[in-house]
Design an enzyme around this catalytic site. Structure first.
Site, mmCIF file in Angstrom:
data_model
loop_
_atom_site.group_PDB
_atom_site.id
_atom_site.type_symbol
_atom_site.label_atom_id
_atom_site.label_comp_id
_atom_site.label_asym_id
_atom_site.label_seq_id
_atom_site.Cartn_x
_atom_site.Cartn_y
_atom_site.Cartn_z
ATOM 1 N N MET A 30 0.741 -1.201 0.251
ATOM 2 C CA MET A 30 -0.113 0.108 0.083
ATOM 3 C C MET A 30 0.595 1.333 0.165
ATOM 4 O O MET A 30 0.272 2.382 0.507
ATOM 5 C CB MET A 30 -1.015 -0.116 1.255
ATOM 6 C CG MET A 30 -1.954 -1.444 0.926
ATOM 7 S SD MET A 30 -3.598 -1.120 2.388
ATOM 8 C CE MET A 30 -3.118 -0.482 3.869
ATOM 9 N N ASN A 32 4.331 3.389 0.911
ATOM 10 C CA ASN A 32 5.059 4.484 2.320
ATOM 11 C C ASN A 32 5.863 3.153 2.869
ATOM 12 O O ASN A 32 5.623 3.111 3.870
ATOM 13 C CB ASN A 32 4.061 4.716 3.379
ATOM 14 C CG ASN A 32 4.691 5.454 4.510
ATOM 15 O OD1 ASN A 32 4.537 5.275 5.107
ATOM 16 N ND2 ASN A 32 5.142 6.645 4.108
ATOM 17 N N LEU A 33 6.571 3.050 1.522
ATOM 18 C CA LEU A 33 7.831 2.200 1.413
ATOM 19 C C LEU A 33 8.810 2.346 2.825
ATOM 20 O O LEU A 33 8.811 2.889 3.351
ATOM 21 C CB LEU A 33 8.293 1.949 0.459
ATOM 22 C CG LEU A 33 6.986 1.072 -1.229
ATOM 23 C CD1 LEU A 33 7.852 1.215 -1.386
ATOM 24 C CD2 LEU A 33 6.144 0.271 -0.349
ATOM 25 N N GLY A 36 11.372 -3.067 5.942
ATOM 26 C CA GLY A 36 10.103 -4.245 5.672
ATOM 27 C C GLY A 36 9.928 -4.815 3.995
ATOM 28 O O GLY A 36 9.461 -5.859 3.419
ATOM 29 N N HIS A 37 9.714 -3.633 4.085
ATOM 30 C CA HIS A 37 8.586 -3.239 1.915
ATOM 31 C C HIS A 37 10.378 -3.603 1.237
ATOM 32 O O HIS A 37 9.848 -5.360 0.502
ATOM 33 C CB HIS A 37 7.965 -2.721 1.441
ATOM 34 C CG HIS A 37 6.768 -1.913 1.924
ATOM 35 N ND1 HIS A 37 6.313 -0.871 3.404
ATOM 36 C CD2 HIS A 37 5.964 -2.011 2.517
ATOM 37 C CE1 HIS A 37 5.571 -0.934 3.500
ATOM 38 N NE2 HIS A 37 4.606 -1.462 3.406
ATOM 39 N N GLN A 155 -3.240 -11.978 7.333
ATOM 40 C CA GLN A 155 -2.929 -11.767 6.724
ATOM 41 C C GLN A 155 -2.095 -12.687 5.457
ATOM 42 O O GLN A 155 -2.605 -12.993 4.542
ATOM 43 C CB GLN A 155 -2.020 -10.565 6.262
ATOM 44 C CG GLN A 155 -2.484 -10.150 4.622
ATOM 45 C CD GLN A 155 -1.950 -9.030 4.522
ATOM 46 O OE1 GLN A 155 -2.812 -8.182 4.447
ATOM 47 N NE2 GLN A 155 -0.634 -8.419 3.964
HETATM 48 O O1 PAF Z 1 -0.324 -5.719 3.334
HETATM 49 C C1 PAF Z 1 -0.476 -4.938 2.632
HETATM 50 O O2 PAF Z 1 0.000 -3.614 2.336
HETATM 51 C C2 PAF Z 1 -1.787 -5.247 2.689
HETATM 52 O O3 PAF Z 1 -2.669 -5.678 2.217
HETATM 53 C C3 PAF Z 1 -1.510 -5.533 1.082
HETATM 54 C C4 PAF Z 1 -1.539 -6.727 0.896
HETATM 55 C C5 PAF Z 1 -0.670 -4.965 0.087
HETATM 56 C C6 PAF Z 1 -3.446 -5.623 0.169
HETATM 57 O O4 PAF Z 1 -3.749 -4.480 0.403
#
Ligand code: PAF
Length: 282
Positions: A30, A32-33, A36-37, A155
Site C-alpha cells: 500500500m 509508504n515503503l 520491511g517492504h 493476512q
Molecule cells: O499488507 C498490505 O500492505 C496490504 O494488506 C496488501 C497485501 C498490499 C493488500 O492491500
C-alpha cells in the site's frame, strides 16, 4: 523501472516478460515503503527474474472510522526506493481503475475461518477486502511468486488459504519481520506515533519476548497471557488481543509444538500488531 497506472498497459508489459519465459515475482503493497517492504523486494529479486511491485491503498480493507484518508501516500519517494531495490515494474492504479463501479456492489472474496478472530474480529470485513484485492492483483499480474511480510501473520495465512482453495498457481512466500534496533516491527503506521508513544512502542515486542521465554520454559499459557495483558496495559497500551495459537492459527492443544504469539494493541489512536513464533515444550 516503469510505473504503470492502467490495466491494459500492465498486461502488455507482462506479456513481454512472459514471452521471454521470465518468472514474475509480485510484491503487493500500500506504499509508504520502509525496510520491511524492501526486504520483500529483495526476496522477490532472489526468487524471480522480474519483480513487479504494486502500490494501492485499498479502500475495501479499511473499516468505517479507520485511517483510509490519513494513510500516508508517498508515491515519488516509493518509486525511488523501488528503483534502487531493483524493482522492474510498478503498478500503481487509481481506485477507480480497480473498482470502476464503486465499492458497494463490488464482487468480494471471502476466506472463512482463518479470517475470523484476531484482527478479523477487531476489523470486520478487513480480510475480505485484502482477499479481494490480492485475488484481483493475482489475476492481473499472474505472478509465479508473491511475497508478503510475516508481520501480518493472519493476512499471510488468509492469502495462503485463498491460494490453496482457489488452486491459484502462485508460490506464496512469507518474509520475516524487519525490526527497528529497539525491536519495534517496521510498519507504515509507526509514523503516526508521537515521540513518547514511539519510545513506548517497542514494549510490545519486549512483552512478546518475555512471554515466549516463559512459555518455552513450560509456564501456564492462560496465566502467561494474563500477565502479558497486564504488562501491556501498565505500559500504556490498550490491547485488542494477545493470543497463543498453533502455527496455522488453530487452537493450541496438548500436542501443539509450533505455536505463535500474536498481539494487537493501541497506543493512542495507532494500532500496532506483532507476532513471535515459538516452540512449546513437550
Ligand atoms: O499488507 C498490505 O500492505 C496490504 O494488506 C496488501 C497485501 C498490499 C493488500 O492491500
Amino acid at each position: 523501472m516503469r510505473t504503470l497506472r492502467e490495466i491494459s498497459l500492465l498486461r502488455e508489459a507482462l506479456d513481454e516478460f512472459r514471452h521471454r519465459g521470465q518468472r514474475i515475482a509480485l510484491v503487493p503493497t500500500m506504499g509508504n515503503l520502509h525496510e520491511g517492504h524492501l526486504a520483500l523486494v529483495a526476496e522477490a529479486r532472489r526468487r524471480g527474474d522480474v519483480v513487479v511491485a504494486t502500490i494501492f491503498v485499498n479502500p475495501l480493507q479499511f473499516g468505517a472510522g479507520e485511517d483510509l484518508d490519513a494513510y500516508p501516500r508517498t508515491l515519488a519517494d516509493d518509486q525511488t526506493k523501488l528503483e534502487d531495490a531493483g524493482c522492474d515494474l510498478l503498478f500503481a492504479p487509481e481506485t477507480t481503475t480497480l473498482y470502476p463501479r464503486g465499492l458497494e456492489g463490488q464482487t468480494r472474496v471471502c476466506v472463512p475461518e482463518v479470517s475470523e478472530g484476531l484482527c478479523g474480529g477487531d476489523r470486520p470485513g478487513h480480510f475480505d477486502g485484502v482477499a479481494t484485492v490480492v485475488t484481483m492483483l493475482f489475476h492481473l499480474v499472474q505472478p509465479d511468486i508473491a511475497c508478503f511480510g510475516e508481520k501480518d501473520y493472519q493476512q499471510l495465512a488468509v492469502i495462503r488459504r485463498l491460494v490453496a482453495d482457489l488452486h491459484l498457481p502462485v508460490d506464496v512466500v512469507g518474509v520475516p519481520i524487519v525490526r527497528a534496533e529497539d525491536g519495534l516491527a517496521l510498519s507504515s503506521r509507526n509514523g503516526y506515533l508521537d515521540a513518547a508513544q514511539r519510545a513506548t512502542a517497542p514494549l510490545l515486542y519486549c512483552t512478546l519476548c518475555a512471554l515466549r521465554e516463559a512459555l518455552a520454559a513450560g509456564a501456564d499459557p492462560d496465566d502467561t497471557l494474563a500477565d502479558g495483558l497486564a504488562r501491556l496495559r501498565e505500559a500504556g497500551f490498550a490491547p485488542d488481543y494477545l493470543e497463543l495459537r498453533n502455527a496455522d492459527l488453530g487452537p493450541v492443544t496438548a500436542t501443539t509444538r509450533e505455536a505463535v504469539l500474536l498481539a494487537a494493541a493501541r497506543l493512542g489512536p495507532t494500532r500496532l500488531i506483532d507476532n513471535l513464533s515459538l516452540t512449546l515444550p513437550r
